[in-house]
Design an enzyme around this catalytic site. Structure first.
Site, mmCIF file in Angstrom:
data_model
loop_
_atom_site.group_PDB
_atom_site.id
_atom_site.type_symbol
_atom_site.label_atom_id
_atom_site.label_comp_id
_atom_site.label_asym_id
_atom_site.label_seq_id
_atom_site.Cartn_x
_atom_site.Cartn_y
_atom_site.Cartn_z
ATOM 1 N N ASP A 173 0.845 -1.192 0.000
ATOM 2 C CA ASP A 173 0.000 0.000 0.000
ATOM 3 C C ASP A 173 0.875 1.235 0.000
ATOM 4 O O ASP A 173 1.577 1.521 0.969
ATOM 5 C CB ASP A 173 -0.919 0.001 1.228
ATOM 6 C CG ASP A 173 -2.066 0.995 1.082
ATOM 7 O OD1 ASP A 173 -2.123 1.698 0.057
ATOM 8 O OD2 ASP A 173 -2.910 1.061 1.990
ATOM 9 N N HIS A 226 2.982 5.901 4.515
ATOM 10 C CA HIS A 226 2.234 6.374 3.352
ATOM 11 C C HIS A 226 0.919 7.063 3.687
ATOM 12 O O HIS A 226 0.303 7.635 2.780
ATOM 13 C CB HIS A 226 1.973 5.205 2.392
ATOM 14 C CG HIS A 226 1.042 4.169 2.944
ATOM 15 N ND1 HIS A 226 1.492 3.066 3.615
ATOM 16 C CD2 HIS A 226 -0.306 4.064 2.925
ATOM 17 C CE1 HIS A 226 0.458 2.333 3.988
ATOM 18 N NE2 HIS A 226 -0.645 2.920 3.583
#
Length: 1063
Positions: free
Chosen positions: A394, A599
């Site tokens: 991800d 992230h």
């Protein structure tokens, strides 16, 4: 005479739906199969609890004051932790049975038994019972005490109303079940069998061309075998040793038939799938202590679920930045009972990830190197081995320099799946070679199931084959199962499903596997694979380049501070025998920075509490970093004969002459033009008068209110509202601003994405462009000329938001700076600044990590159009042959060039998951640099570095040096000496690591000059491992280095001890 039973006509839809209800966890659980998983039950003997706002170690928690509690009690609020003491007494009649603790509560639970964490419990992660014993023996103790630690948050935080909503800080949680129960293992096995059979029987899913006979029918008829009366048809309690099904032989028979059907091996194995279970602990959705809870909850739950299947241990993104906290939280162990996993034994499963699941766009190249360096060193220390695979399931994009960084960090294989989220174009491959900016290649796999959260269904297994875009080139693929997002991890049911599908005829063969086996199989099939060159651009989440501007500013500033601290500390180490390099402090500061490059943090897609924590971390890095800078400066000046004063330091590898504001007695400042050598220092000018150059800056305000700034290199003209009407390169007389247009034009857009508020900006926002118009007469002269000239103005953006800006031009500077302050109070608006250029080119150039790349300025194809908003680091440039315009910045990342218009994204105003994102005061600087020739020859790269790495003015506690000094310089402008630091581990105390890269995109030979006493120089990789063939001869204090385009090279310099060295 009895009539023969008439055959019953079967409607396919009703038959399938009947089976669905028969195994449903929602419908008819009073009479279906799932409702019989548990048998007899009894309440826990006693339940007590206590609340704490912070996570406590087990030994401390169990000493707290527990108060009586009961099922149905509420606890909280959000982000607190509630500990439950659960006292159990198992009934004597349950001897011979499998006994579970059934626990259902909001939040994430962790069971502690005998002082060890043994299993996670989460409703979201389908872990709602803990096996006390798989068979209660006569001699087993009947009474025991467990502790259940419950974090007041879910797997993905505590959003109010929906997943991405801001958390509800006052949310309360509840225990809805706490009881002992017997577990019917054979009902469970039959349930798993039926679920898979149902998946096979659905249209389009079933096996092809195989003699199934009446096997599916026999399974489906199980529903009819159970009458509507529970007491007569479902299994009754059994005595010890009695088969569970008792005398209901038809059910046993059909169960065996189903198992035989699933185990009916095929003559061939169509596209085998290697299954493993990734887990991501989401740092952006809860405060630090909440995911310190999540790590052990997830990992112990995984240990309990798959501990009996050694090959199914997950490729867990448990990085070197965060895994130490998980180890600490679990006391060094994950798992329980006979399935306990000792993390320090070296047999752990964490072989699929070398670093934090960080964003692949925004961190600097050096920060990316440190992610791998931290992760690989941790794995080597804890498990005795390094990773060869990089798992980043991800993230919001993948830099074109990642292949080179991976290869030099020992990584040859890469797995991700995020490009399956592309909004416009489907990526054409699932298994391929990825070639980076310098030509380095890694083997990449995108699991064709397009998910890292699959549950082991037949539909998912078939999708993994049918969606694979590289069939015919490779015959293997990964199947990623488990509640991957949020860290729920695999469950026992998922493992059991996949185990049953290991060899079912007509279905893809599934093998529980490890990351190493997966990539070994892919490597064996790699001869015909295609190659993708350049960045892997995610066509979604473009808003993350801009959201939470203060986080992005903190990230850029802290990357700079750590760069400067390492350089000065390295020079102090080389020159002062008494100086101790602050390795431990720097590691702590780097870990804070790397942690916040997760992230969902540096991208701004985090909750308010996490954003506030990140800002505190950045402030810690600034504060401690400045202290370390002062200590290094003091060590550099020790023993100097000069007067007490200021030290001016240049941390970049080229000489610089710039205007500085120097502090004077009484708190005043004076402007001075100073020259500082490459990676060195100079004494501050002692004269209070600035050194006027031959061509000072001229500032003229016209009667119409416009202002002209001219330093002999560029001439800037601003209209009465602060817009840029002209920018001329004086030597050639070339105008930069497009005819009939104005630059420095602020524009406002409506910004309402389809769903992911903080993440996305959609293409249709471009249709809502509204120029922000200023009021004539607001432009005024600031600094009146000499070494610096400036003008400033105010701009009302909206009734709620305003902007002030100082436009600054320094003597000898090739660019004009725009120092900007914004008070921003908007909702779903997007602020940008535009510069229409008198330049025509089909491509614009953007800086990325350790280099740059080109992207189209047109929308010829859907791939071009999908890049309507892109990311860049310190600069972007639009050039035609012989001339160009560069737009530099000190803390921005979002950008675009459409046609001839350069646009820098400044601020957004999303409302989820943080309703306060970007609200308040902001300061930032951007700069405009017209240039002759190419951006490389004109010095755009150096100019952007100088904007981001200002000269340091450091007070010295004692005498300051009276002369200038330089430690390093590089002969070629194409090569940047990016990093100077002490080696992580070295037999010699004084060993430095230097990292350089080729920045122009050319083959080049260069000389590295140093004034340090070098004993030995040798090339190394990014993990600082020596290259056996990398010895570099030292000639006249110079080292010769050879680079290919965008190549990153590292070398070790072993220095003489400073006691034998006199500068």
């Amino acid at each position: 005479m009895a009539m023969a039973a008439a055959p019953v006509l079967k409607n396919w839809r009703t038959t399938l739906e009947r089976v669905e209800k028969f195994v449903s966890p929602r419908y008819f659980t009073d009479c279906n199969l799932r409702g019989r998983l548990f048998g007899e039950s009894c309440p826990v003997a006693a339940l007590s609890s206590f609340l704490t706002p912070e996570r406590l170690p087990y030994q401390e928690a169990v000493q707290q004051d527990f108060r009586p509690a009961q099922v149905g009690d509420s606890f909280g609020p959000t982000w607190w932790t509630c500990w439950f003491r659960v006292e159990l007494t198992i009934p004597e009649a349950w001897v011979g049975r499998e006994v579970h603790l059934r626990w259902e509560s909001d939040g994430e639970g962790l069971v502690w038994r005998d002082g060890e964490p043994v299993q996670g419990l989460t409703k979201e992660g389908e872990k709602i019972s803990y096996i006390l014993t798989d068979r209660l023996e006569a001699g087993d103790p009947r009474s025991l005490t467990l502790y259940v630690e419950v974090a007041c948050n879910g797997l993905l935080g505590a959003g109010k109303g929906n997943m991405i909503a801001a958390p509800d800080p006052e949310k309360m949680f509840q225990v809805s079940r706490a009881e002992l129960a017997t577990f019917h293992r054979d009902v469970y096995k039959l349930l798993v069998d039926l679920e898979l059979l149902l998946g096979i029987a659905k249209p389009g899913s079933g096996p092809t061309r195989r003699p199934c006979g009446n096997v599916p029918g026999a399974g489906l008829q199980l529903c009819s075998s159970w009458s509507g009366t529970l007491s007569s048809s479902l299994p009754a309690p059994r005595s010890e040793g009695q088969p569970y099904w008792g005398h209901q032989e038809p059910h046993t028979s059909k169960s065996k038939v189903l198992r035989a059907f699933l185990a009916w091996g095929g003559s061939v194995s169509p596209h085998p799938q290697l299954a493993t279970g990734p887990q991501i602990f989401n740092l952006g959705w809860g405060p630090c202590h909440s995911w310190c809870n999540s790590c052990p909850i997830c990992l112990t739950g995984t240990a309990a679920a798959v501990g009996e299947e050694p090959l199914s241990w997950p490729a867990c993104p448990a990085p070197g930045v965060r895994l130490p906290w998980a180890v600490c939280a679990c006391g060094g162990h994950l798992g329980g009972d006979d399935r306990q996993l000792d993390l320090k034994s070296g047999d752990g499963p964490f072989l699929g990830d070398g670093c934090n699941p960080w964003d692949g766009n925004l961190p600097s190249g050096e920060a990316m190197v440190r992610q791998f360096l931290q992760g690989q060193n941790f794995f080597l220390q804890e498990f005795g081995k390094m990773c060869s695979q990089f798992w980043l399931p991800d993230t919001f994009g993948y830099s074109a320099q990642l292949p080179q960084i991976m290869r030099s960090c020992g990584i040859t294989h890469f797995l991700t799946q995020k490009l399956s989220w592309n909004l416009v174009n489907s990526f054409p491959h699932h298994t391929f070679f990825w070639e980076g900016l310098d030509g380095s290649r890694v083997l990449v796999h995108f699991p064709p199931g397009d998910s890292y959260g699959m549950e082991g269904s037949v539909e998912e297994v078939l999708k993994t084959v049918t969606k694979n875009r590289d069939k015919g080139r490779t015959n293997h693929s990964a199947f990623l199962f488990g509640f991957g997002d949020g860290g729920g991890g695999p469950t026992q049911t998922m493992v059991d499903r996949l185990t049953r599908l290991c060899n079912t005829d007509g279905l893809p063969r599934v093998q529980l596997s490890s990351p190493a086996r997966l990539f070994s199989a892919l490597e064996s099939d790699s001869g015909q694979l295609c190659t993708w060159v350049g960045e892997l651009f995610l066509e979604l989440h473009n808003g993350t380049y801009t959201t939470h501007a203060q986080i992005k500013k903190g990230n850029r500033e802290c990357e700079r501070i750590l760069h400067d601290v390492e350089l000065l500390s390295s020079l102090a180490l080389a020159r002062n025998v008494l100086f101790l390099y602050p390795a431990a402090q720097l590691q702590d500061l780097w870990r804070l920075l790397l942690l916040n490059q997760f992230h969902d943090v540096v991208t701004g897609s985090c909750i308010q509490l996490v954003a506030e924590e990140a800002m505190c971390h950045y402030e810690d890095i600034r504060s401690h970093g400045n202290t370390l800078l002062s200590a290094a400066a003091a060590a550099l000046c020790a023993g100097e004969p000069g007067p007490e004063g200021l030290l001016i330091v240049n941390t970049l590898p080229w000489n610089r002459t710039e205007v500085l504001a120097l502090p004077r007695p009484g708190g005043a400042h004076s402007l001075a033009l100073v020259t500082v050598p490459s990676m060195g220092y100079a004494p501050a000018p002692t004269s209070l008068q600035p050194l006027l150059p031959q061509q000072p800056v001229f500032v003229v305000q016209e009667t119409d209110g416009s202002v002209t700034l001219d330093n002999g290199i560029i001439r800037v003209r601003l209209d009465a509202t602060g817009r840029l009407t002209s920018l001329v390169l004086v030597a050639s007389g070339r105008e930069t601003i497009a005819e009939g247009a104005v630059g420095n034009q602020f524009v406002l857009f409506d910004d309402v994405p389809l769903y992911w508020d903080a993440w996305d900006v959609m293409d249709y926002h471009l249709e809502t462009r509204k120029p922000v118009l200023g009021q004539a007469g607001t432009l005024a002269v600031g600094t009146e000329g000499g070494v610096r000239g400036s003008a400033w103005f105010l701009l009302q953006i909206s009734p709620n938001s305003r902007l002030s800006q100082e436009v600054v031009l320094d003597v000898g500077c090739p660019y004009v700076r725009f120092h900007t302050e914004v008070h921003w109070h908007e909702a779903h608006k997007f602020l940008k600044v535009e510069f229409p250029a008198r330049v025509r080119s089909p491509q614009a150039t953007y800086e990325i990590q350790f280099g740059h790349l080109q992207r189209p300025t047109h929308y010829n194809t859907s791939w071009d159009w999908a890049r309507f908003e892109v990311w860049a680091h310190r600069w972007m440039d639009l050039s035609e042959h012989g001339f160009g315009l560069a737009l530099l910045n000190d803390c921005k990342y979002g950008a675009s060039v459409r046609g001839n218009v350069l646009s820098l994204s400044l601020l957004r105003a999303p409302k989820a998951p943080d309703a306060t994102a970007d609200m308040g005061r902001h300061e930032f600087t951007y700069a405009l640099m017209p240039h002759k020739g190419s951006l490389q020859d004109a010095g755009v790269i150096r100019a952007a570095y100088s904007l981001n790495f200002p000269l340091l003015v450091l007070p010295t506690p004692g005498p300051a040096p009276s002369t200038s000094w330089s430690a390093f310089s590089v002969s070629s402008p194409a090569v940047v000496l990016e990093t100077v630091k002490k080696a992580e581990t070295s037999p010699q105390r004084h060993t430095l690591v230097l990292r350089l890269y080729e920045a122009h995109g050319s083959h080049v030979d260069c000389w590295l000059h140093t004034s340090l006493p070098v004993q030995e120089a040798v090339l190394c990789d990014l993990l600082e491992r020596r290259d056996p063939a990398g010895y570099l001869p030292l000639r006249d204090a110079r080292l010769k280095l050879t680079f290919s385009p965008f190549q990153v090279r590292s070398l070790l310099l072993v220095l003489q001890p400073p006691s034998t060295y006199t500068p």
